[in-house]
Design a protein around this motif. Structure first.
Motif, short mmCIF file in Angstrom:
data_model
loop_
_atom_site.label_atom_id
_atom_site.label_comp_id
_atom_site.label_asym_id
_atom_site.label_seq_id
_atom_site.Cartn_x
_atom_site.Cartn_y
_atom_site.Cartn_z
N THR A 35 67.71 59.07 94.61
CA THR A 35 67.05 59.41 93.29
C THR A 35 67.62 60.75 92.76
O THR A 35 67.88 60.79 91.57
N LEU A 155 56.46 57.98 99.06
CA LEU A 155 55.09 57.94 98.11
C LEU A 155 55.15 59.11 97.04
O LEU A 155 54.97 58.90 95.87
N ILE A 156 55.65 60.25 97.40
CA ILE A 156 55.84 61.29 96.60
C ILE A 156 56.88 60.97 95.29
O ILE A 156 56.86 61.18 94.29
N THR A 157 57.96 60.55 95.74
CA THR A 157 59.09 60.18 95.06
C THR A 157 58.69 58.91 93.63
O THR A 157 58.71 59.17 92.70
N ASP A 158 57.90 58.00 94.42
CA ASP A 158 57.35 56.94 93.51
C ASP A 158 56.45 57.41 92.73
O ASP A 158 56.25 56.90 91.23
N TYR A 159 55.55 58.24 92.87
CA TYR A 159 54.31 58.60 92.15
C TYR A 159 54.09 59.74 91.34
O TYR A 159 53.58 59.97 90.46
N TRP A 160 55.00 60.82 92.07
CA TRP A 160 54.93 62.16 91.42
C TRP A 160 56.22 62.60 90.87
O TRP A 160 56.29 63.46 89.90
N TRP A 162 60.69 63.21 92.10
CA TRP A 162 61.40 63.77 93.12
C TRP A 162 61.12 65.21 93.16
O TRP A 162 61.34 65.84 94.26
N TRP A 164 58.72 66.89 93.33
CA TRP A 164 57.42 67.40 94.26
C TRP A 164 57.89 67.28 95.80
O TRP A 164 57.19 67.64 96.52
#
Length: 497
Positions: A35, A155-160, A162, A164
């Motif tokens: 990503t 989870l961080i990449t999908d919701y916040w 990359w 983060w």
């Protein structure tokens, strides 16, 4: 001044948090690599997000180890944590791939000081007898990071987003830094001496050349630079040895390796990198292709491996501190590793998935039995004034072993699969999902190819663990001392834990 029970506990919490931060960073970032590289327009160079970090970390290990002995581990530790936090923030704000790679290289340099100085500080404030228990607690950061890192990164990449995956380091690192400022004692540096600049340069050239060379293994377009890099590495290492034999204060005192504890312990430590780290990255691919499992199910085997490592790491650390005896644990551990990998080599195709899970869990149990313990044992064989240097040397051997081993295993698997696959299949575009769309006979043929390719890999790694058995037999038997010895603190402080 006395290091009270409360301050010591705060110290352990701080060191554990920082070690976990360094270990978690790579496993979290690995999920977001594609990503990140895609959004920054450099998908073809995405491997450098990891290579730049690990290369910088590897190169700085011996230098930071020697500096820790000369200026004190506290200064190196606090500086490393601060730089790690700042570069994590910088990575998240990267708006070009060049910016990101520069920030990752500096972040990798600082990460070398996190685990290294954590182990060095623990060695300084504990007796050899107490050390395995606390070294195991800090060492637990790595297997835990492997277990939760990829999921957390996803989870961080999908919701916040990359950025983060890097920014998450800042609040955790800030808390750990504040704890460290309070809890880490001022430890007096060793005797002032001229720093081995020539040795540092030669070793850096050698390590950079070696890591680059092995990263190009199997790439037909990089044969010339790979050959040149291997040649340069050989020359640089030869020059390094000559320098180390002549300077008064060598970066890596080669005289140490005349000591059986250090020589055998270094070989045993290398087993962790060469024998385990080099295969775990490829286990999911093996089970997706040979067992035709989903990506999620294929992750169960490395999870079983890492869980076994975590359990035995903590158990043997506690037992060694309680009894003072240590030689039995690497002996049992390397034997279990040999047995587990030999079992993997001779498993028939189509065996129930729980069987390889159990075999690799045994490998994990065996590896964890000496993973952290052997560092504590080797530390006890040198004067306190050289603690940072010996800790760096042991970690360097392990990390280079992992890097070289992974490159060789990956190259062998890639070349062998291409050579053995049916001519009707394109190895460059063959994915697990594609395999599952093929007819049953072709699926079985692909599965057999992957099993045949991995068998010699498992056998070679079993032999590697068998070398560890020999080294464990040669490791001098003894009992870790209860004596703290002369702790080099700035206020002649006594250590009470």
């Amino acid at each position: 001044m006395t290091l009270s029970h409360l301050r010591f506990r705060l110290l352990v919490v701080s060191l554990l948090a920082v070690s976990f931060l360094g270990a978690l960073d790579n496993t979290v970032v690995s999920t977001a690599i594609a990503t990140v590289a895609g959004q920054l327009g450099a998908l073809e160079h995405m491997s450098w997000i990891v290579v730049g970090y690990t290369l910088a970390s590897t190169v700085l290990l011996p230098i930071l180890g020697k500096l820790g002995d000369r200026v004190g581990p506290r200064a190196i530790f606090l500086t490393s944590v601060t730089m790690f936090i700042l570069t994590s923030v910088a990575c998240g704000f990267a708006n070009s791939f060049a910016w990101l790679i520069v920030a990752r290289v500096i972040q990798g340099m600082s990460s070398a000081g996190l685990q290294l100085m954590s182990q060095t500080i623990i060695a300084e404030v504990t007796s050899p007898r107490e050390r395995p228990k606390y070294m195991a607690i800090i060492g637990a950061a790595f297997p835990v990071a492997i277990l939760i890192g990829p999921v957390l990164g996803g989870l961080i990449t999908d919701y916040w987003g990359w950025p983060w995956v890097f920014w998450i380091n800042a609040p955790v690192g800030a808390v750990a830094l504040l704890l460290a400022i309070v809890a880490v004692p001022h430890i007096q540096p060793g005797k002032a001496a001229r720093f081995d600049i020539a040795g540092s340069i030669a070793l850096t050239i050698g390590l950079v050349s070696l890591v680059l060379a092995v990263s190009w293994l199997g790439d037909d377009s990089q044969v010339a630079p790979m050959t040149a890099a291997f040649a340069l590495a050989a020359i640089a290492f030869a020059v390094f040895v000559v320098i180390e034999l002549r300077v008064a204060e060598p970066l890596v005192p080669l005289r140490w390796f005349a000591d059986r504890t250090i020589a055998a312990g270094t070989v045993i430590s290398a087993i962790v990198g060469i024998g385990l780290f080099s295969i775990t990255a490829f286990l999911p691919t093996y089970f997706q292709m040979a067992y035709r499992t989903s990506a999620t199910v294929s992750g169960l085997v490395p999870i079983a491996t890492v869980f076994g490592m975590l359990v035995s790491n903590l158990t043997t650390g506690w037992l060694a501190s309680r009894t003072g005896h240590y030689r039995i644990y690497p002996l049992i551990g390397t034997t279990l590793g040999t047995a587990g990998l030999a079992t993997m080599a001779f498993l028939p195709l189509g065996a129930p998935l729980w069987v390889p899970m159990l075999a690799m869990a045994v490998v994990g149990l065996g590896t964890g039995a000496f993973m952290s313990l052997i560092v504590a044992v080797v530390q006890s064989a040198v004067p306190r004034s050289e603690t940072g240097t010996i800790t760096a040397s042991v970690n360097l051997v392990r990390q280079v072993g992992a890097t070289v081993g992974t490159a060789i295993v990956g190259s062998f698997i890639g070349v062998s699969v291409v050579a053995l696959l049916p001519k009707t299949l394109n190895a460059a575009t063959l994915t697990p999902a594609t395999v599952r769309t093929l007819d049953a006979a072709t699926q079985l043929e692909v599965a057999q190819v992957y099993r045949d390719v991995f068998v010699p890999v498992y056998i070679a790694l079993a032999v590697t663990y068998a070398v560890g058995i020999i080294a464990s037999v040669l490791l001098p038997d003894g009992r870790l001392s209860d004596e703290h010895g002369p702790v080099r603190t700035s206020d002649t402080e006594s250590i009470t834990v």
